[in-house]
Write an enzyme that holds these catalytic residues in place. Sequence first.
Site, PDB file in Angstrom:
ATOM      1  N   ILE A   1      18.358  -4.162  -9.823  1.00 39.15           N
ATOM      2  CA  ILE A   1      18.112  -5.259  -8.895  1.00 39.15           C
ATOM      3  C   ILE A   1      16.671  -5.197  -8.393  1.00 39.15           C
ATOM      4  O   ILE A   1      16.087  -4.116  -8.297  1.00 39.15           O
ATOM      5  CB  ILE A   1      19.119  -5.240  -7.723  1.00 39.15           C
ATOM      6  N   CYS A   2      16.122  -6.365  -8.113  1.00 39.03           N
ATOM      7  CA  CYS A   2      14.796  -6.483  -7.495  1.00 39.03           C
ATOM      8  C   CYS A   2      14.907  -7.591  -6.455  1.00 39.03           C
ATOM      9  O   CYS A   2      16.004  -7.894  -5.993  1.00 39.03           O
ATOM     10  CB  CYS A   2      13.717  -6.770  -8.545  1.00 39.03           C
ATOM     11  N   CYS A   3      13.826  -8.214  -6.100  1.00 41.69           N
ATOM     12  CA  CYS A   3      13.864  -9.258  -5.082  1.00 41.69           C
ATOM     13  C   CYS A   3      14.526 -10.534  -5.606  1.00 41.69           C
ATOM     14  O   CYS A   3      15.424 -11.073  -4.982  1.00 41.69           O
ATOM     15  CB  CYS A   3      12.450  -9.544  -4.581  1.00 41.69           C
TER      16      CYS A   3
ATOM     17  N   MET B   1      17.917  -9.467  -4.710  1.00 43.58           N
ATOM     18  CA  MET B   1      18.209  -9.249  -3.292  1.00 43.58           C
ATOM     19  C   MET B   1      18.335 -10.564  -2.530  1.00 43.58           C
ATOM     20  O   MET B   1      19.075 -10.631  -1.542  1.00 43.58           O
ATOM     21  CB  MET B   1      17.133  -8.371  -2.655  1.00 43.58           C
TER      22      MET B   1
END
Length: 119
Positions: free
Chosen positions: A70-72, A98
Site C-alpha cells: 500500500i502507498c498513498c 491509503m
Amino acid sequence: MPIFRPGPGRPGVVKAHPMLQAATAVLLDVRESEEWQAGHIPGAQHLPLSRLTAGAKVPGAHADSRLVLICCSGQRSQHAARLPRERGTEAADVTGGMKAWARQGLPVQDTAGAAGTFI
C-alpha cells in the site's frame, strides 16, 4: 488466490482488509518515512519503495508469505508489487491506497499508536 495476480485482480480496501485481519498476508507500506510516521495501518510493516527497489528484505515476511502493498494512492504500490513477484513472492497492491483506506473509515495510527492521518 486470484487477487494476487497483476492487473484487474488488484484488491481494493474491501478485499484487502479482511485478509489483513485474518493474517493471511503481510501488509507492506511502501511510503516514505514522514508519511509512515504521520499515519499507517496498524500491523503494517514499513519498507519505503526506494529500499525495496534496492533489494531490502521485507520485515516480518517469511519465504511463503503473501504480500499486500500500500502507498498513498496506489501508484507506488502498483510498481512496488512487481518487485517481490519477480523474486517469486505472491504480491498485490491495494487499489486506491491509503486514500481509499481512510475513506472507508478504517484505522490509521501514528508511530506512537495514537490516531493518525495520512499525508
